[in-house]
Design a protein around this motif. Structure first.
Motif, mmCIF file in Angstrom:
data_model
loop_
_atom_site.group_PDB
_atom_site.id
_atom_site.type_symbol
_atom_site.label_atom_id
_atom_site.label_comp_id
_atom_site.label_asym_id
_atom_site.label_seq_id
_atom_site.Cartn_x
_atom_site.Cartn_y
_atom_site.Cartn_z
ATOM 1 N N SER A 1 33.796 31.786 -13.088
ATOM 2 C CA SER A 1 32.826 32.868 -13.196
ATOM 3 C C SER A 1 31.495 32.319 -13.695
ATOM 4 N N PRO A 2 30.384 32.949 -13.315
ATOM 5 C CA PRO A 2 29.099 32.534 -13.862
ATOM 6 C C PRO A 2 28.968 32.973 -15.312
ATOM 7 N N ASP A 3 27.945 32.472 -15.973
ATOM 8 C CA ASP A 3 27.697 32.897 -17.346
ATOM 9 C C ASP A 3 27.457 34.394 -17.377
ATOM 10 N N THR B 1 22.771 25.777 -13.533
ATOM 11 C CA THR B 1 23.842 26.101 -14.465
ATOM 12 C C THR B 1 24.194 24.839 -15.239
ATOM 13 N N PRO B 2 23.948 24.812 -16.551
ATOM 14 C CA PRO B 2 24.209 23.612 -17.334
ATOM 15 C C PRO B 2 25.703 23.400 -17.501
ATOM 16 N N PRO B 3 26.113 22.179 -17.817
ATOM 17 C CA PRO B 3 27.539 21.899 -18.003
ATOM 18 C C PRO B 3 28.082 22.622 -19.224
ATOM 19 N N SER B 4 29.389 22.809 -19.248
ATOM 20 C CA SER B 4 30.024 23.481 -20.370
ATOM 21 C C SER B 4 29.880 22.637 -21.636
ATOM 22 N N VAL B 5 29.759 23.327 -22.786
ATOM 23 C CA VAL B 5 29.653 22.606 -24.056
ATOM 24 C C VAL B 5 31.020 22.155 -24.560
ATOM 25 N N LEU B 6 32.101 22.634 -23.933
ATOM 26 C CA LEU B 6 33.440 22.222 -24.361
ATOM 27 C C LEU B 6 33.729 20.791 -23.916
ATOM 28 N N LYS B 7 34.382 20.035 -24.778
ATOM 29 C CA LYS B 7 34.745 18.663 -24.422
ATOM 30 C C LYS B 7 35.880 18.632 -23.421
ATOM 31 N N LYS B 8 36.751 19.665 -23.483
ATOM 32 C CA LYS B 8 37.843 19.777 -22.518
ATOM 33 C C LYS B 8 38.241 21.243 -22.423
ATOM 34 N N ASP C 1 15.677 44.610 -29.636
ATOM 35 C CA ASP C 1 15.101 45.099 -28.387
ATOM 36 C C ASP C 1 15.281 44.131 -27.231
ATOM 37 N N VAL C 2 15.533 42.865 -27.550
ATOM 38 C CA VAL C 2 15.716 41.868 -26.496
ATOM 39 C C VAL C 2 17.181 41.762 -26.095
ATOM 40 N N GLY C 3 18.071 41.793 -27.056
ATOM 41 C CA GLY C 3 19.490 41.666 -26.755
ATOM 42 C C GLY C 3 20.246 41.184 -27.969
ATOM 43 N N TRP C 4 21.360 40.487 -27.726
ATOM 44 C CA TRP C 4 22.159 39.948 -28.832
ATOM 45 C C TRP C 4 21.906 38.457 -29.041
ATOM 46 N N GLY C 5 21.423 37.774 -27.997
ATOM 47 C CA GLY C 5 20.975 36.397 -28.151
ATOM 48 C C GLY C 5 22.050 35.338 -28.075
ATOM 49 N N PHE C 6 22.950 35.436 -27.096
ATOM 50 C CA PHE C 6 23.917 34.350 -26.886
ATOM 51 C C PHE C 6 24.406 34.370 -25.448
ATOM 52 N N VAL C 7 25.007 33.259 -25.050
ATOM 53 C CA VAL C 7 25.542 33.086 -23.698
ATOM 54 C C VAL C 7 27.017 32.745 -23.808
ATOM 55 N N ILE C 8 27.856 33.416 -23.015
ATOM 56 C CA ILE C 8 29.270 33.044 -22.980
ATOM 57 C C ILE C 8 29.624 32.529 -21.598
ATOM 58 N N ARG C 9 30.708 31.819 -21.543
ATOM 59 C CA ARG C 9 31.188 31.290 -20.266
ATOM 60 C C ARG C 9 32.700 31.252 -20.291
ATOM 61 N N GLY C 10 33.303 31.323 -19.119
ATOM 62 C CA GLY C 10 34.745 31.151 -19.016
ATOM 63 C C GLY C 10 35.423 32.229 -18.208
ATOM 64 N N SER C 11 36.666 31.953 -17.835
ATOM 65 C CA SER C 11 37.471 32.912 -17.087
ATOM 66 C C SER C 11 38.711 33.303 -17.876
ATOM 67 N N PRO D 1 28.387 20.552 -31.104
ATOM 68 C CA PRO D 1 27.335 19.591 -30.809
ATOM 69 C C PRO D 1 25.964 20.152 -31.177
ATOM 70 N N GLN D 2 25.323 19.522 -32.139
ATOM 71 C CA GLN D 2 24.067 20.077 -32.661
ATOM 72 C C GLN D 2 22.982 20.150 -31.599
ATOM 73 N N GLU D 3 22.999 19.181 -30.665
ATOM 74 C CA GLU D 3 21.943 19.200 -29.670
ATOM 75 C C GLU D 3 22.099 20.360 -28.692
ATOM 76 N N LEU D 4 23.272 21.032 -28.692
ATOM 77 C CA LEU D 4 23.489 22.147 -27.793
ATOM 78 C C LEU D 4 23.549 23.476 -28.516
ATOM 79 N N SER D 5 23.259 23.451 -29.809
ATOM 80 C CA SER D 5 23.354 24.690 -30.568
ATOM 81 C C SER D 5 22.128 25.578 -30.374
ATOM 82 N N LEU D 6 21.138 25.092 -29.644
ATOM 83 C CA LEU D 6 19.965 25.894 -29.319
ATOM 84 C C LEU D 6 20.021 26.306 -27.866
ATOM 85 N N VAL D 7 19.331 27.391 -27.545
ATOM 86 C CA VAL D 7 19.250 27.793 -26.157
ATOM 87 C C VAL D 7 18.277 26.875 -25.426
ATOM 88 N N TRP D 8 18.433 26.773 -24.131
ATOM 89 C CA TRP D 8 17.553 25.913 -23.347
ATOM 90 C C TRP D 8 16.246 26.636 -23.087
#
Length: 406
Positions: free
Chosen positions: A232-234, A290-297, A322-332, A398-405
């Motif tokens: 599924s997409p994000d 679509t960026p790669p998943s942040v999960l290692k496996k 007013d903008v939203g909740w501010g996060f992205v989820i992924r997965g099936s 992973p700290q480098e991925l803890s921010l949104v792109w």
């Protein structure tokens, strides 16, 4: 134990779809009466009671942020016409038009067909209201197989209730009624695959009759039989910055398809100043990647729930802005947190990437894909209660991925 066939499940899903659209139409009808848009009108020397003008209805939908533009408003009313909720006063036009033509709700002029579908939906609505209005309601949040479900009851329990309140004269009549409610998508077994029976099996109302429907929902086509293994997409309700070329508070959905204008749920997109609308606009000049998943496996539900699994459960209370909740989820299933806006409500509540979504507002979601979780969140209140499973290891984030792109 008698199970539902796929064709029976598909039929129940379509019946539930019809019921949901009928409820959305009824809620709209009452709002339009309150707004005085529905009234007696004259055309060609003839008076038509309880009518509204197509153009005025489109104006109202856009002004009240029920549609981002006139074309979407027309599509919404056309869907209501397709499901026999609205019709042209003389039935001369099968297509809804943004023009000074007269339309009417079938519930206003007595032409709503008293079909079995309508009768069962009306009775299910009445039973739901009666049950939920009582102290110590039999509808409860209950657990089964480590998962929690809302608006649930045991088969034997609702039969007792129906008999006690004089709704049926025998348990056999009660079983027949409940099987009809299941057939028309009003109730279901929590697994979605069992017929109703006079037993301790757990069932639930699949329709929350008290929820105010967003009219944009009538355009969506959920597939209850989507393969859970399908990628599924994000989730489109979860937002992140895309480009510095866009306004500073503009957020977009991540989709795998071509860039296009996408209607987003309220509170989930760029809020145009002065327009009152909240919809997401994707720029055709900006390619979506679509960026790669942040999960290692990959992680399975069984791994998350296994004894001694290295996860701890946390409850996050997130008040959307007013903008939203501010996060992205992924997965099936299970779904994980893919990204977090560092300045958004989710980050303030303690959300981190790689957490797994366990429950949304008390509804267990471990086996749901991100589109299903999206619908649950959008249908709920702005105050979101998320239960998440967080890995013990500090290296899981992973700290480098803890921010949104962006």
């Amino acid at each position: 134990m008698e199970t539902l066939s796929r064709s029976q499940g598909e039929r129940a899903g379509e019946n539930q779809r019809r019921a949901e659209i009928g409820l959305a139409g009824e809620q709209l009808r009452l709002r339009l009466h309150n707004a005085k848009l529905i009234k007696d009108r004259c055309q060609d020397t003839r008076t038509y009671p309880n009518c509204l003008v197509g153009k005025e209805l489109v104006d109202w939908l856009v002004e009240h942020s029920e549609a981002p533009d006139r074309a979407t408003a027309v599509s919404i009313i056309q869907r209501l016409m397709d499901y026999n909720v609205v019709h042209h006063v003389c039935d001369e036009h099968v297509a809804f038009k943004d023009a000074r033509l007269l339309y009417r709700f079938r519930n206003d002029d007595g032409t709503l067909s008293p079909s079995k579908q309508v009768k069962i939906c009306v009775r299910g609505h009445r039973l739901y209201e009666m049950i939920t209005s009582q102290e110590g309601s039999i509808l409860q949040v209950r657990e089964q197989g480590s998962e929690r479900y809302r608006r649930t009851f045991h088969g034997r329990q609702i039969l007792d209730w129906l008999l006690d309140h004089g709704e049926v004269s025998s348990r056999e009549e009660g079983v027949k009624l409940c099987r009809e409610l299941l057939e028309y998508g009003i109730i279901q077994h929590v697994s979605g695959h069992q017929h109703f029976s006079d037993s301790e099996m757990l069932f639930q109302f699949t329709i929350n009759f008290q929820r105010r429907r967003k009219l944009i929902e009538v355009l969506s086509e959920p597939d209850p039989f989507m393969d859970p293994k399908q990628e599924s997409p994000d989730s489109p309700f979860c937002l992140r910055k895309l480009s510095s070329d866009l306004p500073p508070n503009s957020f977009v959905c991540v989709q795998h398809n071509e860039p296009k204008i996408v209607p987003a749920p309220r509170r989930c997109g760029y809020h145009s100043p002065g327009s009152g609308s909240s919809y997401t606009y994707l720029s055709p000049s900006v390619p979506l990647m679509t960026p790669p998943s942040v999960l290692k496996k990959p992680v399975t539900v069984e791994e998350l729930l296994s004894p001694g699994a290295p996860y701890t459960k946390k409850i996050l209370n997130i008040m959307g802005d007013d903008v939203g909740w501010g996060f992205v989820i992924r997965g099936s299933g299970p779904c994980h947190i893919q990204a977090v806006d560092p300045g958004g409500p989710a980050a303030a509540a303690g959300m981190k990437v790689c957490q797994f979504i366990y429950a949304v507002n008390g509804n267990c979601c471990l086996r749901y894909d991100c589109q299903t979780i999206n619908r649950l969140i959008v249908a709920g209140p702005r105050a979101l209660i998320l239960e998440v499973l967080e890995p013990f290891s500090e290296f899981a984030f992973p700290q480098e991925l803890s921010l949104v792109w962006g």
